[in-house]
Motif scaffolding. Structure first.
Motif, mmCIF file in Angstrom:
data_model
loop_
_atom_site.group_PDB
_atom_site.id
_atom_site.type_symbol
_atom_site.label_atom_id
_atom_site.label_comp_id
_atom_site.label_asym_id
_atom_site.label_seq_id
_atom_site.Cartn_x
_atom_site.Cartn_y
_atom_site.Cartn_z
ATOM 1 N N ARG A 180 52.509 30.938 38.461
ATOM 2 C CA ARG A 180 51.477 31.382 39.399
ATOM 3 C C ARG A 180 51.299 32.891 39.255
ATOM 4 O O ARG A 180 52.283 33.631 39.194
ATOM 5 N N LEU A 199 49.493 36.490 40.714
ATOM 6 C CA LEU A 199 48.908 37.111 41.901
ATOM 7 C C LEU A 199 47.422 37.373 41.690
ATOM 8 O O LEU A 199 46.998 37.817 40.613
ATOM 9 N N SER A 200 46.640 37.106 42.728
ATOM 10 C CA SER A 200 45.205 37.402 42.673
ATOM 11 C C SER A 200 44.993 38.910 42.723
ATOM 12 O O SER A 200 45.921 39.688 42.967
ATOM 13 N N GLU A 201 43.750 39.348 42.486
ATOM 14 C CA GLU A 201 43.448 40.772 42.509
ATOM 15 C C GLU A 201 43.733 41.388 43.868
ATOM 16 O O GLU A 201 44.133 42.548 43.962
ATOM 17 N N SER A 202 43.541 40.613 44.929
ATOM 18 C CA SER A 202 43.820 41.128 46.272
ATOM 19 C C SER A 202 45.318 41.218 46.549
ATOM 20 O O SER A 202 45.747 41.920 47.468
ATOM 21 N N ARG A 257 47.138 36.092 47.244
ATOM 22 C CA ARG A 257 47.142 34.691 46.849
ATOM 23 C C ARG A 257 47.913 34.534 45.536
ATOM 24 O O ARG A 257 47.963 35.437 44.714
ATOM 25 N N GLN A 264 47.841 32.106 42.294
ATOM 26 C CA GLN A 264 46.938 31.161 41.637
ATOM 27 C C GLN A 264 47.653 30.498 40.469
ATOM 28 O O GLN A 264 48.296 31.153 39.652
ATOM 29 N N LEU A 312 45.858 27.180 44.664
ATOM 30 C CA LEU A 312 45.834 28.504 45.286
ATOM 31 C C LEU A 312 46.623 28.437 46.581
ATOM 32 O O LEU A 312 46.292 27.653 47.468
ATOM 33 N N ARG A 327 50.341 34.062 49.265
ATOM 34 C CA ARG A 327 51.396 34.799 48.576
ATOM 35 C C ARG A 327 52.712 34.801 49.373
ATOM 36 O O ARG A 327 53.795 34.891 48.799
ATOM 37 N N GLY A 387 53.579 37.913 39.712
ATOM 38 C CA GLY A 387 53.436 36.466 39.849
ATOM 39 C C GLY A 387 54.815 35.853 39.999
ATOM 40 O O GLY A 387 55.818 36.563 40.180
ATOM 41 N N ARG A 422 47.400 42.957 31.916
ATOM 42 C CA ARG A 422 46.639 43.709 32.916
ATOM 43 C C ARG A 422 46.148 45.035 32.348
ATOM 44 O O ARG A 422 44.982 45.414 32.515
#
Length: 396
Positions: free
Chosen positions: A57, A59-62, A65, A67, A84, A87, A139, A174
């Motif tokens: 999984r 981490l989302s950009e925010s 979450r 993913q 989803l 976090r 993640g 990234r």
């Protein structure tokens, strides 16, 4: 729920573990696609740990979450429910928030949002390993176990090391994505600048000629009408040629005879198109200018002259160059009302042009100033201590 230290890896896991570490290191060195690397490595990680399934999984950009990025062995219904998640949720949240490996048999948090009955039956124990790099969690990966058998400490240590290596892979991905975005943005800005510099002056000239052509047609003045029509046709041809050059080469070439010759041609075109009297005094440019610097200087002068043509209402203009062995100062001046930043006469396109001139000066290591001219009008001053060109650069 428990956490594990980092005990020493023993010989019993070295063959499989060393191979996995080598594969991740090779993937990092070769810059392989991250998703493909995860898909290829997850299955042997699951086998190494004796698990029934695994998941990675990200981490989302925010950062709020997690993913699902890669899966091995999870039923499709569970994959859908786990696509989803929050976090901070359950075992995954404990691993991500605490920056630690978490092993748990208490799975009520997973059961709450799963709804398939997988947790507690198909999966009795869950391992969450953070993917970290330089103190940052990017993640986690999960291993799903159908029984209560716990991986031995040396396997746990290896799984943690794999998490750190995968964290490095994520960080590299990234950085690569950020570099790509910056490159694309820079290329877009460069393209916009090239189109603006190459087209704005020509289109301004066409815009000024069209009313004259219209008046001549209304007055049946065939002589002037044909002259203005020829001017418009020539300008459109130049614009078309400039656009083709930008599209094919992404830059306007100075030509083999150098910047001085290109500026003389630019001055000649300005004089042909305007009643403004333009004086050009060249006291010498450095011989050490690179092609890149010459291109930036040419476009700065081109834009400054275009602004005079569009806004100044001047009678006289001056282009003056004072050069030395490694540096120079260039001034473009007029005796009109000018088009300075903040003036009502300065339209949006002119603001954009002045901004582009400043960016060009910055890229070449110079300084640009747009100032009132003593005696009225505007002065654009460019100062630069230019770097030497590349050794393989030649002039014909």
């Amino acid at each position: 729920m428990s956490t594990f230290p980092s005990p020493t890896v023993t010989d019993s896991t070295r063959p499989a573990g060393a191979e996995l570490l080598a594969q991740i290191a090779a993937g990092l060195a070769e810059g392989r696609d991250l998703r493909a690397l995860l898909d290829r490595l997850l299955e042997p990680i699951v086998a190494l740990a004796g698990a029934q399934a695994g998941a990675v999984r990200l981490l989302s950009e925010s950062g709020e979450r997690l993913q699902l990025a890669s899966v091995v062995g999870l039923p499709p219904a569970v994959q859908r429910s786990e696509t989803l998640v929050d976090r901070h949720c359950g075992v995954c949240g404990s691993a991500a928030d605490g920056h630690r490996v978490v092993w748990a048999s208490e799975l009520r948090g997973c059961m709450a949002h799963d709804g398939t009955g997988y947790f507690g039956s198909g999966c009795r124990r869950l391992l969450a390993v953070p993917l970290r790099h330089r103190g940052r969690v990017l993640g986690i990966y999960n291993l799903f176990f159908a029984d209560d058998v716990e991986p031995p400490p040396h396997v746990m240590a290896l799984l943690r090391s794999l998490g750190d290596l995968l964290g490095l892979a994520l960080d590299n991905a990234r950085l690569e994505a950020e570099s790509l975005r910056a490159t694309v943005m820079h290329e877009r800005q460069m393209m916009a600048a090239e189109i603006h510099d190459s087209m704005a002056q020509t289109l301004t000239f066409v815009k000024m000629r069209l009313p004259l052509l219209q008046d001549a047609l209304v007055e049946h003045d065939d002589t002037h009408a044909l002259k203005y029509l020829g001017d418009v046709r020539q300008a459109i041809g130049e614009a078309h040629a400039s656009l083709r050059e930008i599209v094919t080469e992404f830059r306007t070439r100075i030509g083999p005879r150098g910047l001085s010759n290109a500026l003389e041609a630019l001055v000649a075109r300005f004089r042909e198109r305007n009643a403004i009297e333009l004086s050009f005094v060249n006291r010498g440019l450095p011989l050490s200018l690179s092609t890149e610097v010459e291109t930036e200087v040419f476009h700065i002068v081109q834009e400054a002259l275009a602004n005079i043509e569009r806004h100044s209402q001047a009678r006289h203009a001056w282009l003056t160059i004072d050069g030395g062995p490694i540096g120079f100062e260039l001034r473009v001046e007029d005796d009109g009302i000018g088009a300075r930043v903040g003036d009502e006469q300065c339209d949006e396109g002119s603001h954009f042009g002045i901004g582009i001139m400043g960016e060009r000066a910055h890229r070449m290591g110079g300084e640009l100033a747009v100032l009132p001219r003593a005696g009225g009008g505007t002065q654009v001053r460019l100062s630069c201590h230019a770097p030497a060109p590349a050794p393989d650069r030649e002039r014909r």
